[in-house]
Scaffold this motif. Structure first.
Motif, PDB file in Angstrom:
ATOM      1  N   SER A  29      -8.785  43.575  44.066  1.00 46.98           N
ATOM      2  CA  SER A  29     -10.018  43.711  43.576  1.00 46.98           C
ATOM      3  C   SER A  29     -10.405  42.550  42.757  1.00 46.98           C
ATOM      4  O   SER A  29     -11.604  41.991  42.635  1.00 46.98           O
ATOM      5  N   VAL A  30      -9.331  41.646  42.472  1.00 48.43           N
ATOM      6  CA  VAL A  30      -9.549  40.455  41.920  1.00 48.43           C
ATOM      7  C   VAL A  30      -9.870  39.494  42.843  1.00 48.43           C
ATOM      8  O   VAL A  30     -10.966  38.599  42.827  1.00 48.43           O
ATOM      9  N   LEU A  31      -9.519  39.424  43.889  1.00 46.08           N
ATOM     10  CA  LEU A  31      -9.740  38.618  45.041  1.00 46.08           C
ATOM     11  C   LEU A  31     -11.128  38.844  45.574  1.00 46.08           C
ATOM     12  O   LEU A  31     -11.884  37.818  45.918  1.00 46.08           O
ATOM     13  N   VAL A  32     -11.501  40.062  45.796  1.00 47.88           N
ATOM     14  CA  VAL A  32     -12.846  40.369  46.471  1.00 47.88           C
ATOM     15  C   VAL A  32     -13.921  40.856  45.579  1.00 47.88           C
ATOM     16  O   VAL A  32     -15.147  41.114  46.196  1.00 47.88           O
ATOM     17  N   GLY A  33     -13.548  41.379  44.608  1.00 49.02           N
ATOM     18  CA  GLY A  33     -14.600  41.978  43.395  1.00 49.02           C
ATOM     19  C   GLY A  33     -14.308  43.476  43.596  1.00 49.02           C
ATOM     20  O   GLY A  33     -13.946  43.982  44.514  1.00 49.02           O
ATOM     21  N   GLU A  34     -14.760  44.024  42.346  1.00 52.74           N
ATOM     22  CA  GLU A  34     -14.439  45.682  42.289  1.00 52.74           C
ATOM     23  C   GLU A  34     -15.374  46.372  43.274  1.00 52.74           C
ATOM     24  O   GLU A  34     -14.855  47.249  43.915  1.00 52.74           O
ATOM     25  N   ALA A  66     -16.667  39.849  57.115  1.00 53.98           N
ATOM     26  CA  ALA A  66     -15.206  39.271  57.214  1.00 53.98           C
ATOM     27  C   ALA A  66     -15.486  37.565  56.842  1.00 53.98           C
ATOM     28  O   ALA A  66     -14.698  37.123  56.148  1.00 53.98           O
ATOM     29  N   LYS A  67     -16.716  37.263  56.792  1.00 56.68           N
ATOM     30  CA  LYS A  67     -17.022  35.748  56.270  1.00 56.68           C
ATOM     31  C   LYS A  67     -16.786  35.826  54.675  1.00 56.68           C
ATOM     32  O   LYS A  67     -16.236  35.088  54.083  1.00 56.68           O
ATOM     33  N   ARG A  68     -17.313  36.729  54.126  1.00 53.92           N
ATOM     34  CA  ARG A  68     -17.325  36.870  52.603  1.00 53.92           C
ATOM     35  C   ARG A  68     -15.981  37.009  52.291  1.00 53.92           C
ATOM     36  O   ARG A  68     -15.431  36.349  51.287  1.00 53.92           O
ATOM     37  N   ILE A  69     -15.232  38.072  52.796  1.00 54.91           N
ATOM     38  CA  ILE A  69     -13.801  38.357  52.481  1.00 54.91           C
ATOM     39  C   ILE A  69     -12.902  36.990  52.568  1.00 54.91           C
ATOM     40  O   ILE A  69     -12.184  36.612  51.746  1.00 54.91           O
ATOM     41  N   LYS A  70     -13.146  36.396  53.868  1.00 59.06           N
ATOM     42  CA  LYS A  70     -12.312  35.123  54.156  1.00 59.06           C
ATOM     43  C   LYS A  70     -12.728  34.135  53.066  1.00 59.06           C
ATOM     44  O   LYS A  70     -11.623  33.301  52.399  1.00 59.06           O
ATOM     45  N   GLN A  71     -13.855  33.783  52.591  1.00 58.21           N
ATOM     46  CA  GLN A  71     -14.187  32.910  51.723  1.00 58.21           C
ATOM     47  C   GLN A  71     -13.536  33.254  50.169  1.00 58.21           C
ATOM     48  O   GLN A  71     -13.044  32.410  49.595  1.00 58.21           O
ATOM     49  N   ALA A  75      -9.996  31.375  48.913  1.00 56.59           N
ATOM     50  CA  ALA A  75     -10.212  30.491  47.824  1.00 56.59           C
ATOM     51  C   ALA A  75      -8.853  30.494  46.965  1.00 56.59           C
ATOM     52  O   ALA A  75      -8.395  29.415  46.340  1.00 56.59           O
ATOM     53  N   PHE A  76      -8.034  31.575  47.031  1.00 56.63           N
ATOM     54  CA  PHE A  76      -6.746  31.713  46.188  1.00 56.63           C
ATOM     55  C   PHE A  76      -5.739  31.409  47.249  1.00 56.63           C
ATOM     56  O   PHE A  76      -4.908  30.902  46.906  1.00 56.63           O
ATOM     57  N   PHE A  77      -5.833  31.787  48.631  1.00 54.19           N
ATOM     58  CA  PHE A  77      -4.532  31.687  49.481  1.00 54.19           C
ATOM     59  C   PHE A  77      -5.397  30.942  50.728  1.00 54.19           C
ATOM     60  O   PHE A  77      -5.662  31.714  51.750  1.00 54.19           O
ATOM     61  N   PRO A  78      -5.237  29.518  50.738  1.00 51.07           N
ATOM     62  CA  PRO A  78      -5.854  28.919  51.977  1.00 51.07           C
ATOM     63  C   PRO A  78      -5.131  29.313  53.066  1.00 51.07           C
ATOM     64  O   PRO A  78      -5.724  28.998  54.213  1.00 51.07           O
TER      65      PRO A  78
END
Length: 134
Positions: A29-34, A66-71, A75-78
């Motif tokens: 939830s922190v990585l991709v938003g609630e 997929a593009k949104r989640i990857k972005q 950002a945290f884990f390249p």
């Protein structure tokens, strides 16, 4: 985005951490938003490809999602190089079994330890900066 999140993103990116499955599930939830986390779930991470369960109704939008989640995640884990979305009739938050949790902790103990150490350094730096500004 607040200062702390920005600092954590930069520190994680600089450290080139590869997240363990447990860390991904715990921080989803922190990585991709609630909102997105409520309807998706990380399934696996192999050789830089993150597999994510999404609702079947989103199947026509897999590239966009997929593009949104990857972005968001990279950002945290390249080390996350791409995202593969898997349509699921009812994606839900999977809980690690005791066996998975034990296996996870023995496979990559340094990943979570490194992240924890990085977060502690960040907190010390922020405290030092706050004390200097007083």
């Amino acid at each position: 985005m607040n200062d702390f999140t920005s600092i954590v993103r930069k520190a994680a990116a600089k450290a080139q951490l590869t997240p363990s499955p447990k860390l991904l599930k715990e921080t989803w939830s922190v990585l991709v938003g609630e909102e997105l986390a409520a309807k998706t779930e990380p399934l696996s991470l192999n050789e830089g490809v993150l597999e994510v369960a999404i609702p079947e109704s989103w199947e026509g939008q897999t590239k966009k999602i997929a593009k949104r989640i990857k972005q968001d995640v990279s950002a945290f884990f390249p080390s996350v190089k791409s995202v593969s979305c898997v349509a699921d009739a009812n994606p839900k938050r999977l809980k690690l079994t005791d066996a998975e949790a034990a296996l996870d902790s023995t496979e990559e103990p340094s990943v979570d330890d490194s992240l924890e150490a990085t977060l502690q350094r960040i907190e010390r730096l922020m405290l030092k900066r706050d004390l200097q500004n007083k």
